[in-house]
Scaffold this motif. Structure first.
Motif, mmCIF file in Angstrom:
data_model
loop_
_atom_site.group_PDB
_atom_site.id
_atom_site.type_symbol
_atom_site.label_atom_id
_atom_site.label_comp_id
_atom_site.label_asym_id
_atom_site.label_seq_id
_atom_site.Cartn_x
_atom_site.Cartn_y
_atom_site.Cartn_z
ATOM 1 N N GLY A 116 1.045 6.783 -1.119
ATOM 2 C CA GLY A 116 0.523 7.657 -1.808
ATOM 3 C C GLY A 116 -0.604 8.809 -1.656
ATOM 4 O O GLY A 116 -0.544 9.566 -0.593
ATOM 5 N N ASP A 167 -0.851 15.659 -5.203
ATOM 6 C CA ASP A 167 -1.076 14.637 -5.969
ATOM 7 C C ASP A 167 0.542 13.921 -6.017
ATOM 8 O O ASP A 167 0.913 12.231 -6.650
ATOM 9 C CB ASP A 167 -1.232 14.506 -7.642
ATOM 10 C CG ASP A 167 -2.706 14.986 -7.730
ATOM 11 O OD1 ASP A 167 -3.337 14.528 -6.468
ATOM 12 O OD2 ASP A 167 -2.571 15.731 -9.001
ATOM 13 N N THR A 168 2.245 14.547 -5.864
ATOM 14 C CA THR A 168 3.032 14.397 -5.307
ATOM 15 C C THR A 168 3.608 14.179 -4.506
ATOM 16 O O THR A 168 4.886 13.666 -4.633
ATOM 17 C CB THR A 168 3.538 14.771 -7.014
ATOM 18 O OG1 THR A 168 3.463 16.040 -6.040
ATOM 19 C CG2 THR A 168 3.774 14.472 -7.810
ATOM 20 N N GLY A 226 4.788 8.044 -6.834
ATOM 21 C CA GLY A 226 4.070 8.718 -8.271
ATOM 22 C C GLY A 226 3.805 7.289 -8.439
ATOM 23 O O GLY A 226 3.999 6.590 -8.156
ATOM 24 N N ASP A 227 3.493 7.638 -9.700
ATOM 25 C CA ASP A 227 3.577 5.819 -10.806
ATOM 26 C C ASP A 227 4.156 5.265 -10.564
ATOM 27 O O ASP A 227 4.714 3.713 -10.578
ATOM 28 C CB ASP A 227 3.362 6.346 -11.936
ATOM 29 C CG ASP A 227 2.044 7.033 -12.449
ATOM 30 O OD1 ASP A 227 1.474 6.991 -11.292
ATOM 31 O OD2 ASP A 227 1.863 7.585 -13.383
ATOM 32 N N TRP A 228 5.704 5.601 -9.882
ATOM 33 C CA TRP A 228 6.815 4.865 -9.931
ATOM 34 C C TRP A 228 6.936 4.483 -8.109
ATOM 35 O O TRP A 228 7.678 3.288 -8.085
ATOM 36 C CB TRP A 228 8.737 6.299 -9.952
ATOM 37 C CG TRP A 228 8.695 6.706 -8.868
ATOM 38 C CD1 TRP A 228 8.082 8.236 -9.777
ATOM 39 C CD2 TRP A 228 8.787 7.421 -7.373
ATOM 40 N NE1 TRP A 228 8.142 9.224 -8.637
ATOM 41 C CE2 TRP A 228 7.750 8.746 -7.585
ATOM 42 C CE3 TRP A 228 9.823 6.410 -6.925
ATOM 43 C CZ2 TRP A 228 8.808 8.621 -6.255
ATOM 44 C CZ3 TRP A 228 9.833 6.952 -5.719
ATOM 45 C CH2 TRP A 228 9.126 8.364 -5.694
ATOM 46 N N LYS A 242 7.279 0.761 -7.707
ATOM 47 C CA LYS A 242 6.722 -0.304 -8.160
ATOM 48 C C LYS A 242 6.832 -0.983 -10.182
ATOM 49 O O LYS A 242 7.770 -0.266 -10.132
ATOM 50 C CB LYS A 242 5.016 0.165 -8.596
ATOM 51 C CG LYS A 242 4.629 1.324 -7.643
ATOM 52 C CD LYS A 242 3.352 1.659 -8.167
ATOM 53 C CE LYS A 242 2.525 2.219 -6.556
ATOM 54 N NZ LYS A 242 1.460 3.156 -6.774
ATOM 55 N N ASN A 243 6.745 -2.377 -9.883
ATOM 56 C CA ASN A 243 7.459 -3.395 -10.361
ATOM 57 C C ASN A 243 8.903 -2.839 -11.251
ATOM 58 O O ASN A 243 8.644 -2.511 -12.214
ATOM 59 C CB ASN A 243 6.229 -3.099 -12.095
ATOM 60 C CG ASN A 243 4.411 -3.196 -11.814
ATOM 61 O OD1 ASN A 243 4.617 -4.352 -10.903
ATOM 62 N ND2 ASN A 243 4.192 -2.511 -11.712
ATOM 63 N N SER A 253 6.567 -5.321 -6.706
ATOM 64 C CA SER A 253 7.062 -4.292 -5.854
ATOM 65 C C SER A 253 8.272 -4.280 -4.787
ATOM 66 O O SER A 253 8.326 -6.264 -4.543
ATOM 67 C CB SER A 253 5.585 -4.139 -4.894
ATOM 68 O OG SER A 253 5.661 -4.735 -3.468
#
Length: 660
Positions: free
Chosen positions: A170, A202-203, A243-245, A289-290, A297
């Motif tokens: 992250g 952030d990425t 990222g969110d993924w 994630k999900n 995870s």
């Protein structure tokens, strides 16, 4: 012989004292130090798939991080963790030290690099170093007792997981951060320097690190120990995106180590034995994630290593060891179902191990393995239950010999009962199995570095352990304490048996890999009194002790750690901190038939640091660390070379650290 007194009664007296002392405790005041101390339950254990804090895991675990890790760091991983209760180290000179957990070492203790095996040969050959640099660790996690469920058959005795943070999962806290250190050691006129840098957005994140160590022959209490110099170079580059993924990342590292064997110092006629080690490692990790309904995870890890180890007799090449391996791991954490949460997955490995040269004593061996595992945990108010199972298939095929196949099943059950806010009781039951390693099965010939003639047994059976462990923990603002007793019963325990015979050609002692029934019994205790936290600083007083008794059918097992007790006083102010400790290691006379005993010794260690600059995003520390300050002669009972080589004498290390 005097034995340390480590009984449940003694710990109960210490714990009961806490109630009186708490009433007299000086009220807390703000701590202005730049690095806040983390409480045990705030430290997330990376080796746990459920992402729990150290104080919430049912299995016994110790974590070194922050300032405690800075003080403990040493040349070898074994020496770095050896101050923890129940943990010791092997010793083959200052360049080689592998962790020993509750008397078990070698193939029974898995060494992990952020969750994947170090994949060197230190687990099967005693003079080979671990290819992980402690100075680059963010934290080191030690799981005591069988950890075969998550980490494979090599973890029948425990796991040491070194978290290096190379592949980020992250965003970083800052766009640019890192740390660096340099130190000088008086005992070897040695220099160690390290640096790591992390940068990103952030990425994405990029990581660079490196260590250089150059130590001359070290001084024992009675003079210089010849052929004990160490020269180490290691470095890595890593890149990751997230990222969110989820996340994905790749790391490439190179480890080079040249060191002498002080047990074979040589002379004017016969040159000494030195060892050159090199490993290149590639790691890929990814997580989602999900990804699916019911799955929180999903993580995938893959590692490839190319390893060589050359033993030199003077300038002449003796034996070259070559190992090439792949390993992979898929781990899924499922969503909570009622009171149950858990993880499951599979793990596989492939390795080719070969020894080349006139004194090669292990044939080319191909090892393959695959295992499936699952753990489930449930909570009911104050009680936590954990269940786990794993099944592995493993094969070892020597060139020109018959293939050996092993089917291995491991089971575990553990419970944790918080019967008050301060107290909790834990009980762990484990049944674990391990397949014999290459050297144990197929060795046959002289091993120059260990000065032995080793003989394996291709008919060895799988090793089975049954362990029970009972632990008692107490935590309050004033006192943190824990006590554990355990018993580990082995069927077909594999050990290197000294026959008392000598090879007629080389004159080397003959040692044979042998199986027997064995029992390990032990206890360990630790209590830290947080005496005060006020304008004068934070004052802590720590006591600890451990003991393990290991017997085989008809006698004692060789190279078992001696019992220890110790105390340490630490003080931390705004800019200054200091500590002094004393550890008594008792004599070890519960030895095997042809094994010599070791005398007891007492080490006095001390440390002092000064934070002389702390502004914006940078902090500088100057430090002094002293070990074996009374210059005791000490020989480690776990060492193959204890009769020839003592531990280092008095050492004063001075250095600088910078955090940015």
């Amino acid at each position: 012989m005097k034995r340390p007194i480590l009984t449940p009664l003694s710990l109960a007296i210490v714990l009961s004292f806490s109630h009186l002392a708490q009433a007299q405790q000086i009220p807390n005041s703000p701590d202005s130090a730049n690095k806040e101390a983390k409480t045990l339950d705030a430290i997330v254990v990376k080796g746990s798939p459920l992402g729990q804090g150290a104080d919430k895991i049912v299995q016994p675990v110790e974590v070194l991080t922050g300032e405690s890790l800075d003080v403990a760091k040493s040349n070898t991983l074994g020496e770095t963790v050896a101050s923890l209760p129940g943990v010791s180290t092997t010793y083959f000179g200052p360049g080689v030290g592998r962790p020993v957990i509750r008397g078990l070492d070698g193939s029974r203790v898995s060494i992990l690099n952020s969750g994947l095996s170090s994949d060197d040969v230190s687990n099967v050959i005693q003079d080979h170093a671990v290819t992980i640099e402690p100075f680059l660790a963010n934290q080191i996690e030690v799981f005591k007792g069988p950890s075969t469920l998550l980490y494979g058959t090599g973890a029948i005795g425990g796991v040491v997981n070194v978290v290096d943070g190379r592949i980020q999962e992250g965003p970083l806290d800052r766009a640019l951060s890192g740390r660096a250190e340099m130190r000088y050691d008086s005992v070897s006129q040695g220099f160690t320097g390290m640096a790591r840098v992390d940068t990103g957005s952030d990425t994405y994140a990029l990581h660079f690190d490196g260590v250089y160590r150059n130590n001359d022959n070290y001084d024992g209490s009675n003079g210089e120990i010849a052929n004990s110099a160490v020269d180490t170079k290691t470095g890595a580059f890593a890149a990751s995106t997230f990222g969110d993924w989820g996340f994905a990342g790749l790391a490439v590292s190179r480890y080079l180590n040249h060191y002498g064997n002080p047990a074979e110092p040589g002379d004017a006629i016969d040159p000494g034995v030195t060892l050159d080690m090199a490993q290149t490692r590639y790691d890929f990790k990814a997580g989602l994630k999900n990804p699916f309904a019911g799955i929180d995870s999903l993580k995938f890890s893959f590692g490839h290593t190319d390893y060589t180890h050359t033993e030199f007799e003077g300038a002449d090449v003796g034996t070259v060891f070559i190992s090439e391996g792949d390993q992979y791991r898929i781990e899924a954490v499922h969503s909570k179902v009622g009171v149950w949460q858990g993880a499951f997955g599979l793990q596989g490995n492939r390795r080719e191990f070969d020894a080349i040269g006139d004194e090669a004593f292990v044939p080319l061996t191909r090892t393959r393995g695959i295992g499936f595992f699952a753990i489930e945990q449930a909570e009911w108010d104050a009680f936590t239950l954990e269940l786990g199972a794993r099944h592995d298939k493993q094969s070892s095929t020597p060139e020109g010999g018959s293939k050996r196949n092993f089917s291995l099943t491991s089971l575990s059950a553990g419970g944790r009962w918080e019967f008050s806010e301060a107290w909790h009781l834990s009980l762990n039951l484990d049944r674990a199995q391990r397949a014999p390693a290459e050297e144990e099965l197929f060795a046959n010939g002289p091993h120059v570095a260990t000065a032995t003639f080793e003989i394996g047994d291709p008919n060895l059976e799988k090793e089975t352990s049954k362990q029970i462990e009972l632990g008692l923990h107490y935590h309050s603002d004033f006192l943190s304490a824990k006590f554990a007793v355990y018993r580990n019963q082995f069927d077909n325990f594999i050990y290197l048996n000294d026959t008392g015979l000598f090879d007629p050609i080389d004159g080397l002692p003959i040692r044979v890999w042998t199986q027997t029934g064995a029992t390990f019994r032990g206890m360990e205790a630790e209590a830290t009194f947080h005496l005060a936290d006020n304008d004068s600083g934070k004052f802590d007083l720590r006591f600890f002790g451990d003991r393990v008794r290991a017997e085989r059918d008809g006698g004692n097992l060789p190279r078992i750690p001696a019992a220890r007790i110790g105390a340490q006083f630490n003080w931390k102010g705004d800019a200054l901190s200091a500590g002094i400790g004393i550890t008594r290691t008792y004599e070890q006379d519960n030895t095997d038939v042809f094994e010599t005993s070791t005398d007891g010794y007492t080490f006095v260690n001390a440390n002092f640091s000064y934070n002389f600059y702390n502004k914006e995003n940078m902090s500088w520390d100057a430090f002094i660390q002293g070990t074996n300050l009374t210059d005791q002669e000490a020989r480690l009972s776990t060492s193959f070379i204890k009769d020839a080589v003592p531990l280092p004498g008095r050492n004063i290390a001075i250095g600088l650290r910078v955090f940015f």
